[in-house]
Design a protein around this motif. Structure first.
Motif, PDB file in Angstrom:
ATOM      1  N   UNK A   1     -41.883  54.801  13.831  1.00 39.99           N
ATOM      2  CA  UNK A   1     -43.042  54.637  14.734  1.00 39.99           C
ATOM      3  C   UNK A   1     -43.833  55.935  14.907  1.00 39.99           C
TER       4      UNK A   1
ATOM      5  N   UNK B   1     -44.113  53.968   9.653  1.00 40.25           N
ATOM      6  CA  UNK B   1     -44.831  53.152  10.639  1.00 40.25           C
ATOM      7  C   UNK B   1     -43.941  52.280  11.486  1.00 40.25           C
ATOM      8  N   UNK B   2     -43.041  51.538  10.826  1.00 39.84           N
ATOM      9  CA  UNK B   2     -42.273  50.531  11.564  1.00 39.84           C
ATOM     10  C   UNK B   2     -40.977  51.096  12.162  1.00 39.84           C
TER      11      UNK B   2
ATOM     12  N   UNK C   1     -47.788  44.513  17.275  1.00 44.28           N
ATOM     13  CA  UNK C   1     -49.240  44.710  17.250  1.00 44.28           C
ATOM     14  C   UNK C   1     -50.015  43.428  17.031  1.00 44.28           C
TER      15      UNK C   1
ATOM     16  N   UNK D   1     -46.574  44.435  11.181  1.00 44.44           N
ATOM     17  CA  UNK D   1     -47.379  44.475  12.413  1.00 44.44           C
ATOM     18  C   UNK D   1     -46.826  43.508  13.463  1.00 44.44           C
TER      19      UNK D   1
ATOM     20  N   UNK E   1     -49.244  51.308  11.559  1.00 47.06           N
ATOM     21  CA  UNK E   1     -48.880  50.615  10.325  1.00 47.06           C
ATOM     22  C   UNK E   1     -50.092  50.327   9.452  1.00 47.06           C
ATOM     23  N   UNK E   2     -51.146  49.849  10.059  1.00 46.54           N
ATOM     24  CA  UNK E   2     -52.338  49.508   9.267  1.00 46.54           C
ATOM     25  C   UNK E   2     -53.559  49.581  10.168  1.00 46.54           C
TER      26      UNK E   2
ATOM     27  N   UNK F   1     -43.622  42.576  13.750  1.00 48.09           N
ATOM     28  CA  UNK F   1     -42.369  43.160  14.250  1.00 48.09           C
ATOM     29  C   UNK F   1     -42.667  44.323  15.198  1.00 48.09           C
ATOM     30  N   UNK F   2     -43.707  45.091  14.865  1.00 47.09           N
ATOM     31  CA  UNK F   2     -44.062  46.241  15.713  1.00 47.09           C
ATOM     32  C   UNK F   2     -44.730  45.815  17.016  1.00 47.09           C
TER      33      UNK F   2
END
Lengths: 527, 325
Positions: free
Chosen positions: B159, B155-156, A248, A243, B163-164, A245-246
């Motif tokens: 994309x 997810x990562x 978020x 999360x 992710x969660x 790295x993304x």
């Protein structure tokens, strides 16, 4: 008939479940980061938002943004004014009077006065409330809290049983909350309806998902950059890293060493290492709970000193923790440690020599004596590998060491506090950088709980008791240094290191983590 | 019917009693939980006081009897950590878990049927080999690993999916906020896919193998050969004649499917930060929050025992042979 059974099963199941569900207000999704929203991910959800019940670091991080304290310990270990602008201590040292800033308001809109401060202390101390958090469970016991009284609208006095030189720092851990609202709430309601006194105001808590707080504009003592903070709960370390790295989340704690490269290579975030304050050590068990050659051996100072030379701490740090470190010389963090003590070097030959001299030569099988070292699993950074490495180091000098790793909470802690965790035990203890005595309080008495091994060196404990009669800071420092020498020369621990902490921080953020594991973001802003 | 009902009721009570006793003992035999509720610097007196306040200083049988006494009055106790009623903690998290479990169940059912059928009708072809390889893989890999891999790639890296996290669907529905519920559907589905697939993978693979073997067995029977001999189209033979009979063993295990999938949510909810009952149980066990763990165990036991009892009663009503048995 099977299909009939299945259909009936489903129908009944749906009916039962829907009937059992509560009709509660609709929950929302956790907001993401934006220009004015900071998102922090922690591994655990908050357990209680009632300040006297707060006992864990994750709870404290959240509550500290909503509830202010009289004084606070800043990022550099200085005790600085917060809700109070001044304080004075009575001549006998048993009364600390705080002078509040003017114009403070609680989040319910009521003025924050000395009455609220006194209410905070009395409520936390009331045994009928059964609070077990940091304030009643640690602070009050440590400062010998007796009572609190209102002197005037803006002056409140905290009464102690006896003088305590670190009282101000300890009292800086008490979160002030407001009488009017809390008097109306039951204990159960207070768990999840915080009425704060700090820079951020509670908005919403979706359990096990996130907690949202917004800037309280009427709070004038701090002016944080972010209007909103979202505290997300992400239990799994890999998920937190993903999360981050993304993009978020902005901040994550405890990034495992094996994920540092991925975070740093992402271009979105970086790992920020911090020289933490948690003291990691192998304790010696001095009780008679174990009848063994090892139990007898470690009672001798020269054996304990010998074992210091057996462990290569800098190599453990480099290889297993991912950062270089300096070996600890005692139980006190820099800058309050003893400046003249040199860390024990790694010198296995000297360790063997000292053990020979102490009357523990290698026997026919190469073993001098056999010890058990117990440790919890997955509580501290890479602890399993660190413990196994230490056992190997001890094996190498002929001290055969049986490593026993177990669940930290369910198995290890009960053994540890009952002095049953082997002749040797691996553990960490939270520290502070604002006063040496705060950290030395682990050994406040021969039977204090954090004195897990029941070390009883009279040179230490006589000096500790004498400290309550010393008012002069220089004289106090002199005694502290003497005590640190006692600790170094008659070590109750195999001295290891102060645990490094690794924070994952978004590259959009300008924020420096603290050394004391607290996530405080009042000074965080966008780059 | 009366005797049958009485016997089944008695059996259900014994099961519930056994579950409560087992869960109670397993939590208490792991040691004194008091130490988890005091500060690490607490004095012996504070520890003793806390032990007394929490009732852990009483003999085990007394604690158990008190627990059962409250239970029969519908009082599941309060969390030792949050002080809120244990049942409230469960019911506030139940919608998220139901969303996940039902979605996983739908995946496991709807995907396994065409996959199993395809493998059976294409027996010995690369389709069959590929599907069986997938099924073995799906049954072998740990859900923890699968979840992390999905998160990492889907997810990562790509994309494609979040992710969660969780977007509520049942919550607004139960609150009567239909507009929000409908508006949440697309994002809720996006969040459901990865954890749903992770939970469903084992059942999906098992069901596909079951349907394949069941179909192969039925396809070899005389009546199928007769159907073909009558000149029916192959599709009709497969779907209308063979498949309906091949479904019987599949439908039988579906009764247990919901419970099986529920047992998988503990790990998956932790990996995907899903705020459901699985996470609650996981945290409560870690914190030795005994009332919450007991309440969860008893709640689900009651649910399934009650459910089975009702189904058996309906069964008995419809099929006299069961009553005689």
């Amino acid at each position: 008939m099977s299909r009939l059974r299945y259909a009936a099963t489903l129908l009944i199941l749906v009916a039962l479940i829907v009937g059992a569900l509560p009709s509660s207000p609709a929950k929302a999704q956790a907001p993401g980061p934006d220009e004015k929203t900071l998102v922090i991910a922690q591994s655990q959800d908050v357990q209680s938002l009632d300040p006297p019940q707060v006992g864990s670091r994750t709870d404290d991080n959240i509550v500290s943004h909503m509830f202010a304290t009289l004084y606070e310990i800043d990022d550099f270990g200085n005790i600085v004014p917060f809700l109070a602008k001044d304080y004075r201590i009575s001549e006998d040292g048993t009364e600390v009077t705080f002078v509040l800033n003017e114009g403070l308001t609680c989040h319910d809109g009521e003025p924050l006065t000395a009455e609220d401060v006194v209410y905070t202390f009395k409520r936390a101390a009331d045994p009928a409330n059964g609070f077990t958090g940091n304030t009643p469970g640690f602070v009050f016991a440590s400062v010998a809290y007796k009572d609190a009284r209102v002197d005037s609208e803006l002056e409140a006095t905290i009464v102690l049983e006896r003088y305590q030189s670190i009282a101000l720092g300890l009292l800086s851990e008490v979160h002030i909350h407001c009488k009017d609202s809390y008097e109306k709430m039951s204990l159960e309601e207070a768990q999840s309806n915080p009425i704060g006194s700090g820079p951020y105001k509670f908005v919403e808590w979706v359990k096990d998902d996130y907690l949202l707080m917004e800037k309280w504009d009427e709070f004038t003592l701090r002016d944080p950059y972010f209007d909103r903070i979202v505290w997300r709960v992400i239990p799994e370390a890999s998920t937190r890293t993903a999360e981050l790295i993304a993009g978020n989340v902005d901040v994550i704690t405890n990034v495992p060493p094996d994920q540092h490269a991925a975070v740093n290579a992402s271009g979105n975030a970086s790992v920020v290492p911090v020289e933490g304050l948690r003291r990691i050590y192998v304790g010696f068990n001095f009780t008679d709970n174990f009848q063994s050659e090892c139990a007898d051996a470690i009672k001798k100072t020269e054996v304990r000193v010998a074992l210091q030379y057996a462990v290569d701490v800098p190599t453990i740090c480099e290889a297993l923790l991912g950062v270089p470190c300096e070996r600890a010389t005692g139980l006190v963090n820099k800058p309050n440690d003893h400046p003249d003590l040199e860390p024990y070097p790694y010198d296995p030959a000297k360790a063997e020599e000292l053990l020979d001299a102490a009357g523990y030569p290698r026997k026919g099988d190469g073993v001098r004596f056999e010890c058990t070292l117990m440790a919890g699993r997955n509580r501290y950074l890479n602890d399993v590998n660190v413990v196994q490495t230490i056992c190997q180091y001890l094996d190498d000098i002929g001290v055969k060491t049986n490593c026993q790793l177990m669940d930290f909470r369910a198995e290890f802690i009960p053994l540890l506090v009952n002095q049953q965790a082997g002749e040797l035990f691996f553990v960490g203890s939270g520290g502070g950088n604002w006063n040496a005595l705060y950290e030395m309080a682990d050994f406040a008495s021969e039977n204090s709980n954090p004195n897990y091994g029941r070390w009883s060196n009279p040179e230490w404990f006589n000096r500790w008791r004498s400290l309550s009669n010393i008012r002069d800071p220089q004289e106090e420092r002199k005694v502290v240094l003497e005590m640190l020498e006692v600790f170094y020369n008659d070590p109750p621990w195999i001295l290891l290191y102060m645990q490094p902490d690794f924070y994952g921080v978004s590259n959009r953020l300008d924020w420096q983590p603290r050394r004391d594991e607290r996530v405080i973001t009042f000074n965080a802003k966008l780059k | 019917m009366g005797r049958y009902l009485a016997r089944r009721l008695l059996q259900s009570i014994l099961v519930i009693f056994g579950v409560t006793l087992f869960s109670f003992l397993s939590l208490h035999l792991a040691g004194d939980p008091t130490l988890l509720y005091v500060n690490e610097r607490a004095t012996d007196a504070q520890i003793a006081e806390t032990r007394h306040r929490l009732g852990f200083d009483r003999p085990l049988y007394e604690q158990y009897l008190a627990f059962m006494g409250r239970l029969v009055r519908g009082d599941f106790g309060k969390s030792l950590v949050t002080k809120t009623p244990a049942m409230e903690l469960i019911t506030t998290r139940l919608p998220a878990t139901i969303e996940l479990t039902v979605f996983a169940m739908l995946l496991a059912i709807t995907l396994s049927i065409p996959i199993g059928l395809l493998a059976a009708t294409k027996r010995g072809t690369p389709y069959d080999g590929g599907i069986m390889l997938f099924a073995i893989f799906g049954q072998s890999m740990p859900s923890f690993w699968l979840g992390l891999m999905l998160m990492l790639y889907v997810g990562l890296h790509w994309k494609i999916l979040p992710i969660s996290g969780h977007v509520p669907l049942l919550d607004p529905l139960l609150a009567g906020d239909f507009k929000t519920a409908i508006g949440n559907i697309p994002r809720a589905l996006q969040h459901l896919i990865m954890p749903g697939v992770t939970i469903a993978m084992f059942s999906l693979s098992r069901n596909a193998r079951l349907i394949r073997s069941s179909m192969l067995e039925v396809l070899a029977l005389d009546y199928v050969r007769t159907a073909r001999a009558k000149g029916l189209r192959e599709r009709t033979v497969i779907i209308r004649h063979a498949f309906r009979n091949a479904l019987i063993p599949f439908v039988t295990i579906l009764g247990l499917e919901f419970g099986f999938l529920l047992s998988g949510v503990v790990v998956v909810e932790t990996v995907f930060s899903w705020p459901g009952v699985g996470r609650l149980v996981f945290n409560s066990i870690n914190q030795r929050d005994i009332p919450v763990v007991q309440a969860t165990v008893v709640f689900f036991s009651l649910l399934f025992v009650g459910l089975n009892l009702l189904v058996d009663l309906i069964y008995a009503r419809l099929d006299p042979r069961i009553r005689l048995g």
